[in-house]
Design a protein around this motif. Sequence first.
Motif, short mmCIF file in Angstrom:
data_model
loop_
_atom_site.label_atom_id
_atom_site.label_comp_id
_atom_site.label_asym_id
_atom_site.label_seq_id
_atom_site.Cartn_x
_atom_site.Cartn_y
_atom_site.Cartn_z
N GLU A 123 99.59 55.86 20.91
CA GLU A 123 98.94 55.17 22.00
C GLU A 123 97.67 55.67 22.46
O GLU A 123 96.69 54.02 22.26
N ALA A 124 97.46 56.25 22.08
CA ALA A 124 95.88 56.59 21.64
C ALA A 124 95.06 56.27 20.90
O ALA A 124 93.90 55.97 21.47
N HIS A 125 95.84 56.36 19.60
CA HIS A 125 94.71 54.81 19.08
C HIS A 125 94.45 53.44 19.14
O HIS A 125 93.32 53.08 18.94
N TYR A 126 96.13 53.19 20.18
CA TYR A 126 95.56 51.95 20.53
C TYR A 126 94.82 52.00 21.63
O TYR A 126 93.96 50.92 21.76
N ALA A 127 94.71 52.63 22.67
CA ALA A 127 93.49 52.80 23.11
C ALA A 127 92.19 52.40 23.17
O ALA A 127 91.51 51.75 23.60
N TYR A 128 91.78 53.27 21.78
CA TYR A 128 90.22 53.87 21.54
C TYR A 128 90.09 52.24 20.35
O TYR A 128 89.32 51.61 20.83
N CYS A 129 91.55 51.84 20.20
CA CYS A 129 91.15 50.65 18.91
C CYS A 129 90.01 49.10 20.13
O CYS A 129 89.94 47.87 19.68
N VAL A 130 91.38 49.30 20.70
CA VAL A 130 91.04 48.05 21.94
C VAL A 130 89.88 48.06 22.94
O VAL A 130 89.51 47.07 23.17
N CYS A 131 89.43 49.74 23.48
CA CYS A 131 88.22 49.64 24.11
C CYS A 131 87.15 49.46 23.31
O CYS A 131 86.33 48.97 23.52
N ASP A 132 87.19 50.08 21.64
CA ASP A 132 85.75 49.29 20.80
C ASP A 132 86.01 47.73 20.77
O ASP A 132 84.65 47.21 20.35
N ARG A 133 87.33 47.25 20.56
CA ARG A 133 86.93 46.40 20.43
C ARG A 133 86.76 45.06 21.31
O ARG A 133 85.85 44.11 21.53
N LEU A 134 86.77 45.47 22.72
CA LEU A 134 86.88 44.89 23.77
C LEU A 134 84.76 45.17 24.01
O LEU A 134 84.01 43.91 24.17
N ARG A 135 84.60 45.93 23.93
CA ARG A 135 82.83 46.12 23.62
C ARG A 135 82.53 45.46 23.03
O ARG A 135 81.29 44.97 23.66
N LYS A 136 83.00 45.83 21.71
CA LYS A 136 82.01 44.94 20.44
C LYS A 136 82.10 43.44 20.80
O LYS A 136 81.04 42.64 20.39
#
Length: 104
Positions: free
Chosen positions: A63-76
């Motif tokens: 879950e923590a890695h998923y949250a990190y990935c989607v935050c980074d994706r939304l930002r980029k």
Amino acid sequence: MCQNFSQSNIESYTSPNDDKTSLAVKWCPSLDSSFDHTTLLFEAIALRIYPRVEYSEYSGIKEAHYAYCVCDRLRKEVLLPLRHALELPDAFMRARRWDELSYN
């Protein structure tokens, strides 16, 4: 009111000429801003836009890695390109590029 967004939904909102997009991009909190540290709103938005059930690349990760990935994706993929295309003054001010500010 909130809904799950598919990639086609995101693409329909990525026109910098759309007033609704302009306001959403301008007022969406930035990742790791002081406001976001208090509310975790950026993460909540990212999790809503990129739900695990619709994006198979996120299945099987913690879950923590998923949250990190989607935050980074939304930002980029969404916020940075749109904020750049809209030429929002905030980005120029953060970069101390005062001579490039548009006062229109």
